[in-house]
Design a protein around this motif. Structure first.
Motif, short mmCIF file in Angstrom:
data_model
loop_
_atom_site.label_atom_id
_atom_site.label_comp_id
_atom_site.label_asym_id
_atom_site.label_seq_id
_atom_site.Cartn_x
_atom_site.Cartn_y
_atom_site.Cartn_z
N ALA A 135 0.84 -1.21 0.00
CA ALA A 135 0.00 0.00 0.00
C ALA A 135 0.87 1.26 0.00
O ALA A 135 0.57 2.24 -0.70
N LYS A 136 1.97 1.23 0.77
CA LYS A 136 2.87 2.38 0.82
C LYS A 136 3.56 2.59 -0.53
O LYS A 136 3.77 3.72 -0.97
N ILE A 137 3.91 1.49 -1.19
CA ILE A 137 4.54 1.60 -2.51
C ILE A 137 3.55 2.19 -3.52
O ILE A 137 3.92 3.06 -4.33
N LEU B 262 4.07 5.55 -5.67
CA LEU B 262 3.94 5.57 -7.13
C LEU B 262 3.00 6.69 -7.58
O LEU B 262 3.29 7.40 -8.55
N ALA B 263 1.90 6.83 -6.88
CA ALA B 263 0.94 7.89 -7.21
C ALA B 263 1.56 9.27 -7.02
O ALA B 263 1.39 10.17 -7.85
N ASP B 264 2.31 9.44 -5.93
CA ASP B 264 2.94 10.73 -5.64
C ASP B 264 4.03 11.07 -6.65
O ASP B 264 4.28 12.25 -6.94
N LEU C 254 14.35 1.16 1.86
CA LEU C 254 14.08 1.14 0.42
C LEU C 254 13.86 2.57 -0.01
O LEU C 254 12.90 3.23 0.41
N VAL C 255 14.76 3.08 -0.82
CA VAL C 255 14.72 4.48 -1.25
C VAL C 255 13.95 4.58 -2.56
O VAL C 255 14.25 3.88 -3.53
N LEU C 256 12.96 5.45 -2.58
CA LEU C 256 12.14 5.67 -3.77
C LEU C 256 12.36 7.10 -4.26
O LEU C 256 12.09 8.05 -3.52
#
Length: 304
Positions: A51-53, A57-59, A128-130
């Motif tokens: 859910a956080k991923i 992705l949306a952001d 995990l860096v996004l």
């Protein structure tokens, strides 16, 4: 890691979002009832993480770059869409992470090649860096090697291609990178020896990309670690001066069976010997078949 390349349950919806026409070649199979027990027993579920991923992705406009504390899954581009590290879905994120030997190393043996590995007892807090995906011209990327808090070498980051503009702008590229280092890194980064990557977008504009350890785990590109460690190297800037100076892609062997790499590089002579023996056996079979064919032809001639 234990479930190999099996994607978590949260990826199922992404993989079945096609229209009915997309699956017409498969006939009237009832997919919902096929191997249900096997799927349930092998697929993991990470609802909160997924859910956080999806939120990230949306952001980030559904285009992002991923990495762990040290490494990105750059050795797994062969499985990525268009051979890219660009992540646009949850499934792509899991595929890249699960297919990467670099990521596996970070998770299982992060201190394997450290000089003080036997004394390291620290528990690693993994992140995990996004990051928002940005298309970068590989001809503007450079790797800088720092020893005793001084830049001793700069290398073209993409050593698999020749970029004509680097030779033309060599002096200004060096000046921009060294000025950036002295102003933003030299007295602020805590280590004496390290490697950092930058993008020199244009004259007087340099962007810091990442830091790397000063050692074998970091690709020295147009240098070698023997000369970088020796302490005798005067400042040097190396790049491909023509198309003959480019090198094979450093991650090419991650997308083919390991045996192919060992045979092509000669790193495992036993496999080469086995291949020659197999070839000799095949040649023997071909000759036997040829002799049998000749005998049959002679018998047919006599009968006629």
């Amino acid at each position: 890691l234990e479930d190999g390349l099996v994607l978590p349950v949260q990826c199922n919806q992404e993989n079945t979002d096609g229209t009915e026409d997309d699956y017409e070649d498969f006939g009237d199979t009832d997919w919902s009832s096929e191997n249900t027990e096997d799927t349930d027993s092998t697929q993991k579920s990470f609802p909160e993480f997924s859910a956080k991923i999806q939120e990230a992705l949306a952001d980030l406009n559904r285009q992002m770059f991923i990495k762990l504390n040290w490494s990105s899954p750059r050795d797994a581009t062969w499985i990525g869409f268009n051979s890219s590290l660009k992540v646009t879905s949850l499934s792509q994120l899991f595929l890249l992470l699960k297919s990467s030997d670099f990521v596996t190393h970070d998770l299982t043996q992060p201190f394997k090649f450290c000089e003080d590995k036997d004394s390291v007892q620290a528990k690693v807090d993994y992140s995990l860096v996004l990051r928002k995906w940005i298309d970068v011209n590989p001809g503007t990327e450079f790797r800088c090697f720092v020893r005793k808090k001084e830049v001793i070498a700069i290398s073209q980051r993409d050593n698999t291609n020749f970029y004509e503009h680097i030779a033309k702008q060599e002096s200004s590229i060096k000046q921009d990178i060294l000025s950036f280092f002295r102003e933003h890194i030299q007295d602020k980064f805590p280590l004496d020896n390290y490697v950092f990557d930058v993008i020199r977008v244009k004259k007087d504009k340099v962007i810091l990309v990442d830091f790397n350890p000063f050692g074998e785990l970091t690709d020295p590109l147009f240098f070698s670690w023997d000369e970088l460690r020796a302490g005798e190297l005067e400042f040097d800037f190396r790049y491909a001066t023509d198309s003959s100076g480019v090198q094979p892609h450093p991650y090419r062997h991650y997308s083919v069976p390991r045996d192919f790499v060992d045979l092509s590089t000669g790193s495992d002579p036993h496999k080469l010997i086995d291949l020659l023996k197999l070839q000799q056996q095949r040649q023997g079979h071909v000759e036997e078949d040829s002799d049998d064919s000749d005998e049959n032809d002679e018998n047919e001639t006599e009968v006629s």
